[in-house]
Design a protein around this motif. Structure first.
Motif, PDB file in Angstrom:
ATOM      1  N   UNK A   1       0.832  -1.194   0.000  1.00 21.50           N
ATOM      2  CA  UNK A   1       0.000   0.000   0.000  1.00 21.50           C
ATOM      3  C   UNK A   1       0.873   1.253   0.000  1.00 21.50           C
TER       4      UNK A   1
ATOM      5  N   UNK B   1       2.537   1.705  -3.495  1.00 23.93           N
ATOM      6  CA  UNK B   1       1.570   2.149  -4.496  1.00 23.93           C
ATOM      7  C   UNK B   1       1.197   3.609  -4.242  1.00 23.93           C
ATOM      8  N   UNK B   2       0.948   3.932  -2.962  1.00 28.01           N
ATOM      9  CA  UNK B   2       0.560   5.298  -2.605  1.00 28.01           C
ATOM     10  C   UNK B   2       1.630   6.307  -2.997  1.00 28.01           C
TER      11      UNK B   2
ATOM     12  N   UNK C   1       1.833   6.536  -6.763  1.00 21.54           N
ATOM     13  CA  UNK C   1       0.606   6.827  -7.504  1.00 21.54           C
ATOM     14  C   UNK C   1       0.529   8.282  -7.965  1.00 21.54           C
TER      15      UNK C   1
ATOM     16  N   UNK D   1       2.177   9.063 -11.174  1.00 17.99           N
ATOM     17  CA  UNK D   1       1.453   8.801 -12.415  1.00 17.99           C
ATOM     18  C   UNK D   1       0.420   9.889 -12.709  1.00 17.99           C
ATOM     19  N   UNK D   2      -0.199  10.434 -11.648  1.00 16.14           N
ATOM     20  CA  UNK D   2      -1.179  11.502 -11.850  1.00 16.14           C
ATOM     21  C   UNK D   2      -0.498  12.726 -12.483  1.00 16.14           C
TER      22      UNK D   2
ATOM     23  N   UNK E   1       2.372  12.754 -14.058  1.00 18.05           N
ATOM     24  CA  UNK E   1       2.892  12.412 -15.379  1.00 18.05           C
ATOM     25  C   UNK E   1       1.781  12.515 -16.426  1.00 18.05           C
ATOM     26  N   UNK E   2       0.551  12.148 -16.047  1.00 18.40           N
ATOM     27  CA  UNK E   2      -0.581  12.235 -16.963  1.00 18.40           C
ATOM     28  C   UNK E   2      -0.797  13.665 -17.437  1.00 18.40           C
ATOM     29  N   UNK E   3      -0.767  14.606 -16.497  1.00 11.28           N
ATOM     30  CA  UNK E   3      -0.945  16.020 -16.832  1.00 11.28           C
ATOM     31  C   UNK E   3       0.176  16.533 -17.706  1.00 11.28           C
TER      32      UNK E   3
ATOM     33  N   UNK F   1       2.125  14.829 -19.649  1.00  9.82           N
ATOM     34  CA  UNK F   1       2.073  14.196 -20.961  1.00  9.82           C
ATOM     35  C   UNK F   1       1.150  14.985 -21.904  1.00  9.82           C
ATOM     36  N   UNK F   2       0.009  15.455 -21.366  1.00  9.02           N
ATOM     37  CA  UNK F   2      -0.942  16.221 -22.177  1.00  9.02           C
ATOM     38  C   UNK F   2      -0.282  17.515 -22.681  1.00  9.02           C
ATOM     39  N   UNK F   3       0.431  18.206 -21.783  1.00  6.71           N
ATOM     40  CA  UNK F   3       1.092  19.458 -22.188  1.00  6.71           C
ATOM     41  C   UNK F   3       2.170  19.166 -23.246  1.00  6.71           C
ATOM     42  N   UNK F   4       2.917  18.073 -22.997  1.00  7.40           N
ATOM     43  CA  UNK F   4       3.977  17.698 -23.950  1.00  7.40           C
ATOM     44  C   UNK F   4       3.384  17.437 -25.333  1.00  7.40           C
ATOM     45  N   UNK F   5       2.257  16.673 -25.354  1.00  8.61           N
ATOM     46  CA  UNK F   5       1.651  16.300 -26.639  1.00  8.61           C
ATOM     47  C   UNK F   5       1.236  17.553 -27.418  1.00  8.61           C
TER      48      UNK F   5
ATOM     49  N   UNK G   1      -6.026  -3.560  -0.865  1.00 12.24           N
ATOM     50  CA  UNK G   1      -5.708  -2.127  -0.854  1.00 12.24           C
ATOM     51  C   UNK G   1      -6.216  -1.553  -2.167  1.00 12.24           C
TER      52      UNK G   1
ATOM     53  N   UNK H   1      -4.199   8.128 -13.249  1.00 15.19           N
ATOM     54  CA  UNK H   1      -3.052   8.699 -13.950  1.00 15.19           C
ATOM     55  C   UNK H   1      -2.918   8.115 -15.349  1.00 15.19           C
TER      56      UNK H   1
ATOM     57  N   UNK I   1      -5.468   9.388 -17.686  1.00 13.58           N
ATOM     58  CA  UNK I   1      -5.198  10.732 -18.219  1.00 13.58           C
ATOM     59  C   UNK I   1      -4.383  10.661 -19.516  1.00 13.58           C
ATOM     60  N   UNK I   2      -3.493   9.662 -19.596  1.00 12.15           N
ATOM     61  CA  UNK I   2      -2.703   9.485 -20.812  1.00 12.15           C
ATOM     62  C   UNK I   2      -3.608   9.154 -21.990  1.00 12.15           C
TER      63      UNK I   2
ATOM     64  N   UNK J   1      -8.133  15.273 -21.245  1.00 11.85           N
ATOM     65  CA  UNK J   1      -7.455  16.573 -21.245  1.00 11.85           C
ATOM     66  C   UNK J   1      -7.395  17.182 -22.641  1.00 11.85           C
ATOM     67  N   UNK J   2      -6.995  16.354 -23.604  1.00 13.94           N
ATOM     68  CA  UNK J   2      -6.821  16.841 -24.969  1.00 13.94           C
ATOM     69  C   UNK J   2      -7.401  15.825 -25.949  1.00 13.94           C
TER      70      UNK J   2
END
Lengths: 261, 272
Positions: free
Chosen positions: A24, A27-28, A31, A34-35, A37-39, A41-45, B180, B190, B193-194, B199-200
């Motif tokens: 736990x 992962x915590x 985690x 990844x959140x 990185x997701x944001x 990635x969008x700006x990068x794209x 868990x 996350x 989002x990819x 988002x886009x």
């Protein structure tokens, strides 16, 4: 000193919990990585297609993003309980525990839970700031390094202080999380250059909910675009807001009547 | 005790109960307004960001500023209205030790939850209405004029929801092994989002990423329906979109039932 020792004791207790639930914890801690990185990635794209955001390159936007993540990680790690004071402590009557002990209730609340999710935020903030500053070929000097360190620590203080001010509403409405979230959400603006927004929003982000002091102004200074005093203002603003928050906290504490459960 | 003191005591007791009701109502309303406020903040940022990005060009990745803005604003307003909560239900059943009771019912556990989720998607659409209105009125998102675009949206919205349901069900089975769920849910968000296009528009992704993303359940549930509503995708593509969603449903549904049958054998009931 006594409080520092106490914090250490609370921290060790928390560590024991983590060791009990190792998966736990891992992962915590990863985690939030990844959140974020997701944001990113969008700006990068998008900026891969057009590498110019009103004169800001992708790496410069990355710097802003990383600075916000870095400052926010301190709030996430050390003061996350401010989010749940109403839901987890006041509603259940658990808050009374803090009032009968010979330590400051606010300190006790904050020290009660070190939040490992913030570690991921800290690491990604650090990596992003280092990565972007390397590709931006920033000409580092003592002033710039100081500016970055102060922005991260002072920025953390701004995040914590605004959460403290808003969490006080828990003494009246019990669940303060929506109030905190309403203000906290403004930090999203600071992940982009403030020049993108209207002057009213820019002013609000500088003086009212000063998340702009966490990223935009220090970045302008480090990038050599501007040398305004605002680049160094976050620790002072953070401390000022903390004082206001603490005064409000005391007002709320005096008003507090247990839920009686 | 004098009469007035008694009265004051009476008043204070009953007022405190009355105040509890105000707190309750305020909290429900507070969350509604905060969510709307968050939506507005996101829309302000998106509008400023995309206007800056399009400052020197009329088209990017084959899309105009108006289409891209409509897409991102609709995506934010709808905010995963067809999301699934089955992941949390499974985790909750396990942690409360009540899963075996659920399984004893003479009903199909998976189907039961699918219907529960499907109902919540209608509510999700209704709850998105205020943000959609703000998006259209304040941020000038464009509504399609072609009736088929609405049809395409509704069909792919619900089919996409079903794809996500089976996927989340499969993910929920991990709770049998880890007990868990929080960290894993953030991890999934996350990754979503990819690939979801929340988002886009996926059109902005490099070709390889775009192909991978389009095949994921996240894109099936988010990008596909919104791209029809925002005019990113022509309603003539509806047939292909439906086919691809149906294939996803078939594959993931079979897989999820198989994994569930395996996972349920290792069920550990927390706290006995």
């Amino acid at each position: 000193m006594r409080y520092l020792e106490l914090y250490g004791l609370f921290f060790v207790q928390r560590l024991k919990v983590f060791l009990e639930y190792r998966l736990s914890f891992l992962i915590g801690a990863s985690s939030t990585f990844f959140m974020q990185a997701g944001g990113l990635f969008a700006i990068w794209a998008v900026m891969r297609v057009t590498p110019n955001l009103l004169g800001w390159s992708f790496d410069q936007v990355l710097l802003l993003y990383g600075m916000v993540a870095l400052a926010r990680s301190f709030e996430l790690m050390f003061a996350n309980n401010l989010w749940v004071v109403g839901q987890h402590y006041i509603r259940s009557g658990d808050f009374d525990r803090f009032l009968v002990r010979p330590i400051n209730p606010l300190f006790h609340l904050i020290a009660d839970r070190f939040n490992h999710d913030g570690i991921g935020n800290f690491l990604i903030g650090l990596v992003v700031v280092i990565r972007s500053s390397l590709s931006l070929n920033i000409d580092w000097n003592l002033e710039k390094v100081l500016c970055m360190v102060l922005a991260a620590l002072g920025g953390g203080l701004v995040f914590i202080a605004l959460n403290l001010i808003t969490c006080v509403s828990a003494f009246w409405i019990v669940d303060s999380a929506p109030v905190t979230l309403a203000v906290h959400e403004w930090h999203e603006f600071a992940k982009y250059p403030l020049s993108m927004y209207s002057s009213q929003i820019k002013t609000a982000l500088t003086f009212v909910v000063p998340y702009g002091l966490v990223s935009y102004y220090p970045a302008l200074f480090v990038l050599g675009r501007d040398s305004s005093f605002l680049a160094f203002a976050s620790p002072f603003m953070g401390m000022g807001l903390m004082l206001i928050g603490y005064a409000l906290w005391n007002v709320g504490l005096r008003r507090y009547g247990s839920t009686g459960s | 005790m004098t009469q007035s003191l008694k009265f004051m005591r009476f008043l204070s007791i009953y007022t405190s109960f009355g105040l509890l009701e105000i707190q309750r109502i305020f909290q429900y309303n507070a969350w509604f307004w905060v969510e709307l406020g968050r939506g507005i903040i996101a829309m302000i940022i998106m509008t400023a960001f995309w206007k800056a990005i399009y400052a020197d060009q009329t088209q990017l990745a084959g899309l105009t500023l108006t289409t891209t803005l409509s897409y991102v604003i609709l995506a934010r307003a709808l905010n995963a209205a067809n999301a699934s909560s089955v992941y949390w239900w499974i985790a909750q059943h396990i942690s409360k030790g009540e899963l075996e009771l659920q399984l004893l019912r003479p009903l199909d556990f998976q189907l039961l939850h699918l219907f529960r989720d499907a109902m919540s998607w209608f509510v999700g659409l209704l709850r998105s209405l205020p943000a959609l209105l703000v998006g259209f009125i304040v941020f000038s998102a464009q509504l399609p004029t072609d009736f088929m675009a609405y049809m395409a949206f509704f069909i792919t919205f619900f089919l996409g929801g079903i794809v996500m349901f089976f996927f989340e069900f499969m993910l929920g089975c991990i709770a049998f092994y880890t007990t868990e769920v929080w960290g894993l849910s953030v991890l999934r968000e996350g990754i979503a989002l990819f690939f979801s296009g929340a988002y886009i528009p996926l059109n902005f992704l490099p070709e390889t990423f775009r192909v991978i993303a389009s095949a994921t359940p996240f894109a099936q549930a988010t990008y596909v329906p919104i791209s029809f509503l925002a005019g990113v995708q022509n309603p003539a593509n509806l047939g292909n979109a439906i086919l691809s969603q149906l294939i996803s449903i078939l594959v993931i549904a079979i897989l999820s039932r198989w994994i569930f049958s395996k996972a349920v054998q290792v069920l550990t009931v927390q706290g006995g």
